[in-house]
Design a protein around this motif. Structure first.
Motif, PDB file in Angstrom:
ATOM      1  N   HIS A   1      -4.321  -1.032  -3.204  1.00 16.38           N
ATOM      2  CA  HIS A   1      -5.254  -2.397  -3.060  1.00 16.38           C
ATOM      3  C   HIS A   1      -6.627  -2.143  -4.070  1.00 16.38           C
ATOM      4  CE1 HIS A   1      -2.495  -4.520  -1.496  1.00 16.38           C
ATOM      5  NE2 HIS A   1      -2.056  -3.856  -0.020  1.00 16.38           N
TER       6      HIS A   1
ATOM      7  N   LYS B   1      -4.335  -5.311  -7.673  1.00 18.00           N
ATOM      8  CA  LYS B   1      -3.313  -6.013  -7.041  1.00 18.00           C
ATOM      9  C   LYS B   1      -2.333  -4.389  -6.921  1.00 18.00           C
ATOM     10  CE  LYS B   1      -2.268 -10.846  -9.455  1.00 18.00           C
ATOM     11  NZ  LYS B   1      -1.510 -11.050 -10.984  1.00 18.00           N
TER      12      LYS B   1
ATOM     13  N   SER C   1       1.495  -7.242  -6.133  1.00 21.99           N
ATOM     14  CA  SER C   1       0.666  -7.275  -5.014  1.00 21.99           C
ATOM     15  C   SER C   1      -0.016  -8.752  -5.140  1.00 21.99           C
ATOM     16  CB  SER C   1       0.794  -6.559  -3.764  1.00 21.99           C
ATOM     17  OG  SER C   1      -0.918  -6.099  -4.265  1.00 21.99           O
TER      18      SER C   1
ATOM     19  N   TYR D   1       5.097  -7.218   7.652  1.00 24.53           N
ATOM     20  CA  TYR D   1       5.397  -5.886   7.397  1.00 24.53           C
ATOM     21  C   TYR D   1       5.776  -4.924   8.246  1.00 24.53           C
ATOM     22  CZ  TYR D   1       4.208  -7.252   2.409  1.00 24.53           C
ATOM     23  OH  TYR D   1       3.858  -7.732   1.696  1.00 24.53           O
TER      24      TYR D   1
ATOM     25  N   HIS E   1       6.643  -9.803  -3.529  1.00 21.37           N
ATOM     26  CA  HIS E   1       6.772  -9.708  -4.432  1.00 21.37           C
ATOM     27  C   HIS E   1       7.704  -7.791  -4.430  1.00 21.37           C
ATOM     28  CE1 HIS E   1       3.589 -11.943  -5.361  1.00 21.37           C
ATOM     29  NE2 HIS E   1       2.819 -11.836  -4.589  1.00 21.37           N
TER      30      HIS E   1
ATOM     31  N   MET F   1       7.145  -5.524  -2.116  1.00 16.40           N
ATOM     32  CA  MET F   1       6.820  -4.659  -1.332  1.00 16.40           C
ATOM     33  C   MET F   1       7.231  -3.974  -0.153  1.00 16.40           C
ATOM     34  SD  MET F   1       4.794  -3.839  -4.048  1.00 16.40           S
ATOM     35  CE  MET F   1       3.475  -3.012  -3.651  1.00 16.40           C
TER      36      MET F   1
END
Length: 98
Positions: free
Chosen positions: A31, A38, A43, A61, A69, A71
């Motif tokens: 990140h 992204k 992301s 998550y 996306h 992820m």
């Protein structure tokens, strides 16, 4: 004696508190140092997210109910070891990124 015991108790609680900056170090690889990238080019940029939005995303998550996306699986593994306190701490840290 009571003051010493209280001081030691406060110090030990502070040491046990989750450190958002330390937790974010593993996030920074994807990140960016200030949330400006992204992750893996996929992301959303997380810089500017408030703590509630970040905490909700990380919690989802961890539960395996979020897959933005593509992820989801990767992020589930990243946040699996995080406690609720860890999630709150890293979310607060991300919210403060400039």
């Amino acid at each position: 004696m009571k003051k010493i015991a209280l001081t030691l108790l406060v110090a030990s609680v502070s040491l046990m508190a989750a450190d958002g900056a330390a937790l974010y170090k593993k996030c920074a690889a994807c990140h960016g140092a200030s949330g400006e990238k992204k992750a893996l080019g996929k992301s959303e940029i997380i810089k500017g997210w408030d703590a509630a939005k970040t905490a909700a995303a990380l919690t989802d998550y961890k539960a395996g109910t979020r897959n933005i996306h593509g992820m989801g699986a990767l992020m589930k593994g990243q946040v699996a070891p995080y406690s609720e306190a860890d999630i709150k701490a890293v979310a607060a840290y991300i919210a403060g990124l400039k």
